[in-house]
Design an enzyme around this catalytic site. Structure first.
Site, PDB file in Angstrom:
ATOM      1  CG  ASN A 159      -2.696  -2.059  -8.726  1.00  0.00           C
ATOM      2  OD1 ASN A 159      -2.355  -2.897  -8.960  1.00  0.00           O
ATOM      3  ND2 ASN A 159      -4.170  -1.845  -8.514  1.00  0.00           N
ATOM      4  CD  GLU A 160      -5.630  -3.056 -11.871  1.00  0.00           C
ATOM      5  OE1 GLU A 160      -6.759  -2.643 -11.999  1.00  0.00           O
ATOM      6  OE2 GLU A 160      -5.526  -4.385 -12.041  1.00  0.00           O
ATOM      7  CG  ASN A 297      -2.424  -5.848 -12.016  1.00  0.00           C
ATOM      8  OD1 ASN A 297      -1.265  -6.545 -11.788  1.00  0.00           O
ATOM      9  ND2 ASN A 297      -2.811  -4.954 -11.355  1.00  0.00           N
ATOM     10  CD  GLU A 375      -4.291  -6.956  -9.167  1.00  0.00           C
ATOM     11  OE1 GLU A 375      -5.381  -7.096  -9.464  1.00  0.00           O
ATOM     12  OE2 GLU A 375      -3.885  -5.858  -8.308  1.00  0.00           O
ATOM     13  CB  SER A 428     -14.700  -7.436  -4.791  1.00  0.00           C
ATOM     14  OG  SER A 428     -14.652  -7.009  -6.215  1.00  0.00           O
ATOM     15  CE1 TYR A 437     -10.513 -12.305  -9.372  1.00  0.00           C
ATOM     16  CE2 TYR A 437     -12.025 -11.000  -8.182  1.00  0.00           C
ATOM     17  CZ  TYR A 437     -11.510 -11.368  -9.542  1.00  0.00           C
ATOM     18  OH  TYR A 437     -12.181 -10.704 -10.375  1.00  0.00           O
TER      19      TYR A 437
END
Length: 467
Positions: A159-160, A297, A375, A428, A437
């Site tokens: 992820n990312e 995302n 996302e 977060s 969120y």
């Protein structure tokens, strides 16, 4: 009117460290975030949303509110406390139970293998700057494929990658909290892509029935002044670093000439370089033809003005609108004074950027197979009154971004689902617990869940599929 496909996934996204809590029980190994957050002293990854104990509640809510897909991640150090070697059976069993509960509720799990949480033992040895970590990751992935491969249809390697590498070595907001080390950032990105490629090939060699892909955070770069040659060049340079480099490696297996020359020029600003082994090129090219899907995302786009001053960064970690500063010597400065709405954290609300990115992927990389929006969402200071949360701005945000998705589908882009970040309120990384969120409000003291106005809206959307 925009209508989404009948087989569309209406999903919610989570991540192990941000949702599970339980960071130090049942044999879980430490990650660098445990030490980093303790040293910072502002907030902790415990209890997060206590998903480790309360996932049945969250999945019951998901089923009730029309959510038919969920992104979960496996905490590497919950399986291998040191990243390799001894297996923690309690961790193995937890993910069996979680995945089984997803299926029992009719919710498709999309499983991510790495979501910002390398085991601390490996992190302290250089994380993905150390090539041994590549092999440890592939071995961990192989274990997961063997253990859960008969019940997981969708796998995500990383992820990312950009967020990890930039957070660690450029922005200084992730451990080890270094800044402006662009050589380390690019090397880390490259090495993680090699780990992705090796993992994809391993997965395909096992002839499993599922699919595998990767998630990139992709945020379109625009020139602040379209009439300025310098601004256009700055936007192009920043785009190569943030988007094109990783997309090239994913779908081509090598950097295009524009990407290679731009990366080299950026590194040479500080007499930096990075290393690519010949075997890396072979495995990247092999994997480029094997990706089953791309996860996108998207939260915002960036407007870039040419900048030749000193490097400056000021992170808005509190929701004090207007406090962000991003300026990189010889590249560009991010601007926020356009007539575009933004969140309290200075993230531009710009659905057109998502549409432009989706069209761009389909045109520049026609060998992509399908896309999931893995996302998208709005950080908001939700107000909890009388056990109700009116988060109309979040509804507006989601609606407009899904309209952009629908428009891209009408143009022929193959998009199969949308995962809202996040399913419930979570921890977060840079903001702790004040930036929310979720569709479901979490009282972090009692761990009670409360559906927000957006949850009821999302349920209706998942039933009718019309915007």
């Amino acid at each position: 009117m925009t209508r989404l496909p009948d087989d569309f996934i209406f999903g919610g996204a989570t991540a192990a460290y941000q949702a599970e809590g339980a960071t130090d029980i049942d044999g879980k190994g430490r990650v660098a975030w445990d030490t980093y957050l303790a040293q910072e002293g502002r907030f902790s990854g415990n209890p997060a949303s206590d998903f480790y104990h309360r996932y049945p509640i969250d999945l019951e809510l998901s089923q009730k509110f029309g959510i038919n897909g969920i992104r979960i991640s496996i905490a590497w150090s919950r399986i291998f406390p040191e990243g390799f070697g001894k297996v923690n059976q309690k961790g193995v069993n937890f993910y069996h139970d979680l995945i089984d509960e997803c299926h029992r509720r009719g919710i498709e799990p999309f499983v991510t293998l790495h979501h910002f949480d390398t085991p601390e033992v490996l992190f302290d040895k250089g994380d993905f700057l150390n090539r041994e970590t590549i092999e440890h990751f592939v071995n961990y992935a192989r274990f997961c494929f063997d253990e859960y491969g008969d019940k997981v249809r969708y796998w995500i390697t990383f992820n990312e990658i950009l967020s990890v590498s930039a957070g660690q070595y450029l922005l200084g907001k992730f451990p080890p909290k270094e800044q402006f080390q662009t050589d380390k950032m690019i090397q880390s990105m490259h090495n993680m892509m090699v780990a992705h490629a090796k993992t994809v090939v391993e997965f395909k060699n096992k002839n499993l029935k599922g699919e595998i892909g990767i998630i990139h955070i992709l945020e379109q770069r625009y020139a602040y002044d379209e009439q300025s040659v310098l601004d256009k060049k700055a936007a192009q340079t920043d785009d190569v670093i943030a988007n094109r480099f990783l997309l090239d490696l994913t779908f081509l297996g090598y950097p295009t000439e524009l990407t290679e020359t731009t990366i080299d020029a950026v590194l040479q600003l500080n007499n930096f370089s990075y290393t690519v082994l010949e075997d890396d090129r072979d495995i990247l090219k092999k994997a480029a033809a094997l990706n089953d899907f791309l996860g996108v995302n998207y939260y915002q786009s960036t407007f870039v003005k040419y900048y030749d001053g000193e490097n400056l960064i000021q992170l808005n970690g509190t929701g004090d609108k207007g406090t962000s500063i991003y300026a990189f010597k010889g590249i560009g400065e991010y601007k926020f004074d356009m007539d575009i709405p933004r969140t309290d954290w200075d993230w531009l609300i710009y659905p057109k950027g998502l549409y432009d990115m989706l069209i761009r992927i389909s045109e520049d990389y026609p060998n992509y197979r399908k896309i999931y929006i893995t996302e998208n969402g709005m950080g908001y200071k939700d107000i909890f009154e009388n056990e109700e949360i009116d988060d109309q701005p979040r509804i507006d945000y989601i609606r407009e971004h899904l309209k952009a998705v629908g428009e891209a589908i009408e143009k022929g882009v193959v998009i199969k689902g949308y995962f809202l970040w996040s399913l419930m309120d979570v921890f977060s990384w840079a903001n702790g617990y004040n930036k929310r969120y979720g569709l479901f409000y979490v009282d972090f003291e009692t761990q009670q869940r409360y559906p927000k106005k957006s949850a009821y809206w999302f349920k209706k959307l998942s039933e009718q599929k019309i915007l």
